[in-house]
Design a protein around this motif. Structure first.
Motif, mmCIF file in Angstrom:
data_model
loop_
_atom_site.group_PDB
_atom_site.id
_atom_site.type_symbol
_atom_site.label_atom_id
_atom_site.label_comp_id
_atom_site.label_asym_id
_atom_site.label_seq_id
_atom_site.Cartn_x
_atom_site.Cartn_y
_atom_site.Cartn_z
ATOM 1 N N VAL B 4 0.882 -1.186 0.034
ATOM 2 C CA VAL B 4 0.163 -0.019 0.222
ATOM 3 C C VAL B 4 0.999 1.128 -0.020
ATOM 4 N N GLN B 105 -5.137 -6.668 7.279
ATOM 5 C CA GLN B 105 -5.252 -5.510 6.633
ATOM 6 C C GLN B 105 -3.882 -4.968 6.423
ATOM 7 N N PHE B 107 -1.341 -2.254 5.672
ATOM 8 C CA PHE B 107 -1.230 -0.773 6.012
ATOM 9 C C PHE B 107 -0.023 -0.024 4.923
ATOM 10 N N GLY B 108 -0.545 1.134 4.878
ATOM 11 C CA GLY B 108 0.519 2.228 4.028
ATOM 12 C C GLY B 108 1.342 2.684 5.190
ATOM 13 N N PRO B 109 2.578 3.752 4.647
ATOM 14 C CA PRO B 109 3.399 4.214 5.827
ATOM 15 C C PRO B 109 2.660 5.418 6.331
#
Lengths: 118, 116
Positions: B4, B105, B107-109
């Motif tokens: 992501v 899920q 996660f993005g940064p």
């Protein structure tokens, strides 16, 4: 509403030792999921381990294991043989089961910052 | 497989300005979530897309926040006008599909938003 509480804002452990991070939650649901996520400094959050509430057996992933006490609504994370790379923010999270019509949205605790000392 | 991604990584704006955050989920992930962490507080859910449809937007704080997911691919979160209390880290997450069990899920940064 569901809530997740992490009572330890910070913890530290010596390399190669064992540390336990605490998490309690509140819900009226009978089926749900619990997660531990890890966020290393300046990096993305990643899933460490997850537990399905209807499973009595505690989840384990290599050096990571949980102590899931459903009646007490407790979900602690044990890290064995701690390594320097384990240093991170650890978040406990809850989500209702979609099989019971729940949303998969995660409810998080405030997090525990783990320091690993060489 | 690319993870992501979120853009920008940081944004500093003046109160009253508009900011648009973007999230590109993992390819093929139908579920897309937005979360926010205000300093010192828990990460809070904002909303959930399934493909291009808003499945749950119960966490959106007010009508200054507008989320879209064009064609069920990337998503944008616009804050207009921004207020001081909007400062925080905005996370995006995606997951594969709604089956018979809750899915992980990814996660993005995050995007760190600072409103001055």
């Amino acid at each position: 509403a569901q809530t997740v509480t992490q009572s330890q804002p910070e913890m530290s452990v010596q390399e190669a030792e064992t540390v336990t991070l605490s998490c309690t939650y509140d819900t009226s649901e009978s089926d749900y999921y619990l997660f531990w996520y890890k966020q290393p400094p300046s990096r993305q959050m990643i899933l460490v381990i997850r537990q399905e509430a209807y499973k009595q057996q505690n989840a384990t992933e290599n050096r990571f294991s949980v102590n899931f006490q459903k009646a007490a609504k407790s979900f602690s994370l044990k890290i064995s043989d701690s390594q320097l790379g384990d240093a991170a923010m650890y978040f406990c999270a809850y989500s209702a089961s979609i099989t019971q019509g729940g949303s998969e949205k995660l409810v998080f605790g405030k997090g525990t910052k783990l320091t690993v000392n060489p | 497989e690319a993870g992501v991604t979120q853009f920008p990584s940081h944004s500093v704006i003046e109160k009253g300005q508009t900011v648009t955050l973007r999230c590109d989920p993992i390819s093929g992930h139908d579920n897309l979530y937005w979360y926010r962490r205000v300093m010192g507080k828990e990460i809070k859910f904002l909303l959930h897309f399934v493909k291009e449809s808003k499945q749950d937007e119960s966490g959106m704080p007010n009508n200054r926040f507008l989320a879209e997911r064009t064609g069920g691919t990337y998503s944008t979160l616009k804050v207009q006008p921004a207020e001081l209390e909007d400062s925080g880290v905005y996370f995006c997450a995606s997951s594969h599909f709604r089956g018979f069990s809750n899915n992980e899920q990814f996660f993005g940064p995050g995007t760190r938003l600072t409103v001055l």
